[in-house]
Scaffold this motif. Structure first.
Motif, short mmCIF file in Angstrom:
data_model
loop_
_atom_site.label_atom_id
_atom_site.label_comp_id
_atom_site.label_asym_id
_atom_site.label_seq_id
_atom_site.Cartn_x
_atom_site.Cartn_y
_atom_site.Cartn_z
N LEU A 5 -27.16 36.48 6.15
CA LEU A 5 -28.55 36.56 5.72
C LEU A 5 -28.73 36.07 4.29
CD1 LEU A 5 -29.73 39.94 7.27
CD2 LEU A 5 -30.31 37.64 7.99
N LEU A 6 -27.79 36.39 3.44
CA LEU A 6 -27.88 35.91 2.06
C LEU A 6 -27.82 34.39 2.00
CD1 LEU A 6 -25.69 38.52 0.14
CD2 LEU A 6 -28.17 38.22 0.00
N THR A 7 -26.95 33.79 2.82
CA THR A 7 -26.85 32.34 2.87
C THR A 7 -28.14 31.74 3.42
OG1 THR A 7 -24.46 32.44 3.19
CG2 THR A 7 -25.55 30.41 3.84
N ALA A 8 -28.68 32.33 4.47
CA ALA A 8 -29.90 31.82 5.09
C ALA A 8 -31.10 31.93 4.16
CB ALA A 8 -30.18 32.56 6.38
N ALA A 9 -31.12 32.96 3.32
CA ALA A 9 -32.24 33.18 2.41
C ALA A 9 -31.97 32.59 1.02
CB ALA A 9 -32.51 34.67 2.28
N GLY A 10 -30.88 31.87 0.88
CA GLY A 10 -30.47 31.35 -0.42
C GLY A 10 -31.27 30.14 -0.88
N GLU A 11 -30.74 29.48 -1.87
CA GLU A 11 -31.40 28.37 -2.54
C GLU A 11 -31.43 27.08 -1.72
OE1 GLU A 11 -32.92 28.42 -5.63
OE2 GLU A 11 -32.61 30.60 -5.55
N ASP A 12 -30.44 26.88 -0.86
CA ASP A 12 -30.33 25.62 -0.12
C ASP A 12 -31.15 25.69 1.17
OD1 ASP A 12 -29.61 23.30 1.24
OD2 ASP A 12 -27.48 23.50 0.80
N PRO A 13 -32.22 24.93 1.26
CA PRO A 13 -33.06 24.95 2.46
C PRO A 13 -32.32 24.55 3.73
CG PRO A 13 -34.15 23.70 0.72
CD PRO A 13 -32.77 24.03 0.25
N ARG A 14 -31.26 23.74 3.60
CA ARG A 14 -30.50 23.35 4.78
C ARG A 14 -29.96 24.57 5.52
NH1 ARG A 14 -29.35 18.70 1.75
NH2 ARG A 14 -28.02 19.90 0.37
N HIS A 15 -29.42 25.51 4.76
CA HIS A 15 -28.88 26.73 5.36
C HIS A 15 -29.98 27.57 5.99
CE1 HIS A 15 -24.95 25.90 3.76
NE2 HIS A 15 -25.43 25.83 2.53
N GLY A 16 -31.07 27.71 5.29
CA GLY A 16 -32.19 28.49 5.81
C GLY A 16 -32.78 27.88 7.06
N LEU A 17 -32.94 26.57 7.06
CA LEU A 17 -33.52 25.90 8.23
C LEU A 17 -32.59 25.93 9.43
CD1 LEU A 17 -35.24 22.95 6.38
CD2 LEU A 17 -36.35 24.91 7.47
N ARG A 18 -31.29 25.82 9.19
CA ARG A 18 -30.33 25.96 10.28
C ARG A 18 -30.40 27.36 10.87
NH1 ARG A 18 -25.79 23.24 6.95
NH2 ARG A 18 -26.30 21.06 7.22
N ALA A 19 -30.56 28.35 10.00
CA ALA A 19 -30.68 29.73 10.47
C ALA A 19 -31.94 29.91 11.31
CB ALA A 19 -30.69 30.70 9.29
N VAL A 20 -33.04 29.30 10.89
CA VAL A 20 -34.28 29.38 11.66
C VAL A 20 -34.06 28.79 13.06
CG1 VAL A 20 -36.63 28.48 11.84
CG2 VAL A 20 -35.81 29.41 9.67
#
Length: 67
Positions: A5-20
């Motif tokens: 969750l910390l990675t998904a909510a972090g600074e890098d949108p790539r990680h967040g968008l992959r999580a979505v």
């Protein structure tokens, strides 16, 4: 909060968008599984639609031919 969750909510949108994308895919699979299970137990399209908060037409259109 977990590392994922910390990675998904972090600074890098790539990680967040992959999580979505992963969450969306998981939700779609879970919905399909439960709709299939409900139909197998004799639930009507209206009962399933009510549980999902959508119209009967929407759920039947999405799953009517698949299940």
């Amino acid at each position: 909060m977990s590392d994922v969750l910390l990675t998904a909510a972090g600074e890098d949108p790539r990680h967040g968008l992959r999580a979505v994308c992963a969450v969306r895919e998981l939700a779609d699979r879970l919905e399909h599984l439960q709709v299939e299970r409900a139909r197998g137990l004799g639930w009507s399209w209206q009962e399933i639609a009510d549980a999902l908060g959508v119209t009967k037409q929407a759920v039947h259109k999405k799953y009517g031919r698949r299940i």
